[in-house]
Design a protein around this motif. Structure first.
Motif, PDB file in Angstrom:
ATOM      1  N   UNK A   1     -10.645  10.261   8.253  1.00 41.53           N
ATOM      2  CA  UNK A   1      -9.910  11.843   7.363  1.00 41.53           C
ATOM      3  C   UNK A   1      -8.394  12.350   7.857  1.00 41.53           C
ATOM      4  N   UNK A   2      -8.139  12.671   8.886  1.00 44.10           N
ATOM      5  CA  UNK A   2      -6.490  12.645   9.160  1.00 44.10           C
ATOM      6  C   UNK A   2      -5.507  11.646   8.852  1.00 44.10           C
ATOM      7  N   UNK A   3      -6.042  10.148   8.181  1.00 46.21           N
ATOM      8  CA  UNK A   3      -5.055   9.630   7.953  1.00 46.21           C
ATOM      9  C   UNK A   3      -4.933   9.721   6.942  1.00 46.21           C
ATOM     10  N   UNK A   4      -5.499  10.529   5.897  1.00 47.47           N
ATOM     11  CA  UNK A   4      -5.503  10.281   4.436  1.00 47.47           C
ATOM     12  C   UNK A   4      -4.584  11.879   3.853  1.00 47.47           C
ATOM     13  N   UNK A   5      -3.862  12.397   5.038  1.00 43.86           N
ATOM     14  CA  UNK A   5      -2.873  13.643   4.628  1.00 43.86           C
ATOM     15  C   UNK A   5      -2.040  12.414   4.258  1.00 43.86           C
ATOM     16  N   UNK A   6      -1.826  13.773   3.188  1.00 46.39           N
ATOM     17  CA  UNK A   6      -0.762  12.879   2.745  1.00 46.39           C
ATOM     18  C   UNK A   6       0.891  12.585   3.568  1.00 46.39           C
ATOM     19  N   UNK A   7       1.142  13.062   4.009  1.00 39.36           N
ATOM     20  CA  UNK A   7       2.407  12.523   5.180  1.00 39.36           C
ATOM     21  C   UNK A   7       1.865  11.085   5.180  1.00 39.36           C
ATOM     22  N   UNK A   8       0.649  10.990   5.168  1.00 40.05           N
ATOM     23  CA  UNK A   8      -0.618   8.906   5.929  1.00 40.05           C
ATOM     24  C   UNK A   8      -0.764   8.677   4.934  1.00 40.05           C
ATOM     25  N   UNK A   9      -0.742   8.676   3.910  1.00 44.04           N
ATOM     26  CA  UNK A   9      -1.412   8.311   3.141  1.00 44.04           C
ATOM     27  C   UNK A   9      -1.384   6.481   3.033  1.00 44.04           C
ATOM     28  N   UNK A  10      -0.150   6.530   2.476  1.00 43.69           N
ATOM     29  CA  UNK A  10       0.508   5.592   2.071  1.00 43.69           C
ATOM     30  C   UNK A  10       0.664   4.058   3.034  1.00 43.69           C
ATOM     31  N   UNK A  11       1.164   5.316   3.886  1.00 40.10           N
ATOM     32  CA  UNK A  11       0.949   3.783   4.494  1.00 40.10           C
ATOM     33  C   UNK A  11       0.553   3.271   5.908  1.00 40.10           C
ATOM     34  N   UNK A  12      -1.415   4.447   5.790  1.00 43.72           N
ATOM     35  CA  UNK A  12      -2.257   4.629   6.384  1.00 43.72           C
ATOM     36  C   UNK A  12      -3.137   3.184   5.375  1.00 43.72           C
ATOM     37  N   UNK A  13      -3.127   3.257   4.215  1.00 48.64           N
ATOM     38  CA  UNK A  13      -3.685   2.177   2.794  1.00 48.64           C
ATOM     39  C   UNK A  13      -3.204   0.978   3.167  1.00 48.64           C
ATOM     40  N   UNK A  14      -1.718   1.109   2.368  1.00 43.79           N
ATOM     41  CA  UNK A  14      -0.684   0.266   3.112  1.00 43.79           C
ATOM     42  C   UNK A  14      -1.693  -0.627   4.315  1.00 43.79           C
ATOM     43  N   UNK A  15      -1.208  -0.562   5.398  1.00 45.89           N
ATOM     44  CA  UNK A  15      -2.042  -1.820   6.542  1.00 45.89           C
ATOM     45  C   UNK A  15      -3.483  -1.920   6.093  1.00 45.89           C
ATOM     46  N   UNK A  16      -4.566  -1.048   6.206  1.00 50.72           N
ATOM     47  CA  UNK A  16      -5.789  -1.049   5.770  1.00 50.72           C
ATOM     48  C   UNK A  16      -5.761  -2.758   4.827  1.00 50.72           C
ATOM     49  N   UNK A  17      -4.699  -2.570   3.598  1.00 46.20           N
ATOM     50  CA  UNK A  17      -5.076  -3.268   2.588  1.00 46.20           C
ATOM     51  C   UNK A  17      -4.310  -4.710   4.097  1.00 46.20           C
ATOM     52  N   UNK A  18      -3.539  -4.734   4.397  1.00 49.52           N
ATOM     53  CA  UNK A  18      -2.512  -5.790   5.342  1.00 49.52           C
ATOM     54  C   UNK A  18      -4.145  -6.704   6.092  1.00 49.52           C
ATOM     55  N   UNK A  19      -4.657  -5.571   6.711  1.00 51.96           N
ATOM     56  CA  UNK A  19      -5.730  -6.429   7.411  1.00 51.96           C
ATOM     57  C   UNK A  19      -6.805  -6.418   6.640  1.00 51.96           C
ATOM     58  N   UNK A  20      -7.672  -6.201   5.390  1.00 53.58           N
ATOM     59  CA  UNK A  20      -8.135  -6.649   4.492  1.00 53.58           C
ATOM     60  C   UNK A  20      -8.696  -7.727   4.191  1.00 53.58           C
ATOM     61  N   UNK A  21      -6.716  -8.236   3.720  1.00 57.50           N
ATOM     62  CA  UNK A  21      -6.524  -9.295   3.048  1.00 57.50           C
ATOM     63  C   UNK A  21      -6.231 -10.319   4.196  1.00 57.50           C
ATOM     64  N   UNK A  22      -5.719 -10.097   5.850  1.00 59.65           N
ATOM     65  CA  UNK A  22      -4.789 -11.304   6.382  1.00 59.65           C
ATOM     66  C   UNK A  22      -5.906 -12.461   6.266  1.00 59.65           C
ATOM     67  N   UNK A  23      -7.055 -12.926   6.083  1.00 60.49           N
ATOM     68  CA  UNK A  23      -7.555 -14.551   6.332  1.00 60.49           C
ATOM     69  C   UNK A  23      -6.968 -15.171   5.027  1.00 60.49           C
TER      70      UNK A  23
END
Length: 105
Positions: free
Chosen positions: A83-105
């Motif tokens: 939840x704290x990773x989705x606060x406005x200040x960190x949201x974009x970076x965390x979602x980009x990181x998640x996208x890279x983690x999911x699609x890395x294969x």
């Protein structure tokens, strides 16, 4: 980003918040309090009925670990977003990181 997903799919252990079948990835969006995020600076056990809360939160942690293990054993990648990773200040970076983690294969 165009990823196809299902929400709250009951077919999988723990009913992941997001299931991306193509990537065999289950994403859990966990509340910092309810899932005892160790990195959350504001975490504390409530003063009232402390024993109840301590037991409740420990059961949540145990259940989460069991669900993640079951998914991993069945070939699924498990990602946790706090939840704290989705606060406005960190949201974009965390979602980009998640996208890279999911699609890395």
């Amino acid at each position: 980003k165009g990823l196809r997903f299902r929400k709250n799919d009951r077919r999988y252990p723990g009913k992941p918040d997001i299931v991306l079948a193509k990537y065999r990835t289950a994403v859990f969006v966990n509340g910092c309090f309810w899932h005892c995020h160790s990195g959350w600076k504001n975490f504390s056990i409530p003063k009232t009925n402390s024993e109840f809360w301590r037991n409740k939160l420990q059961r949540n942690i145990k259940r989460d670990k069991l669900n993640y293990k079951k998914l991993n054993e069945n070939g699924w990648n498990v990602k946790v977003v706090w939840e704290c990773e989705l606060k406005k200040a960190a949201r974009i970076d965390r979602l980009e990181q998640l996208y890279r983690e999911i699609t890395k294969n």
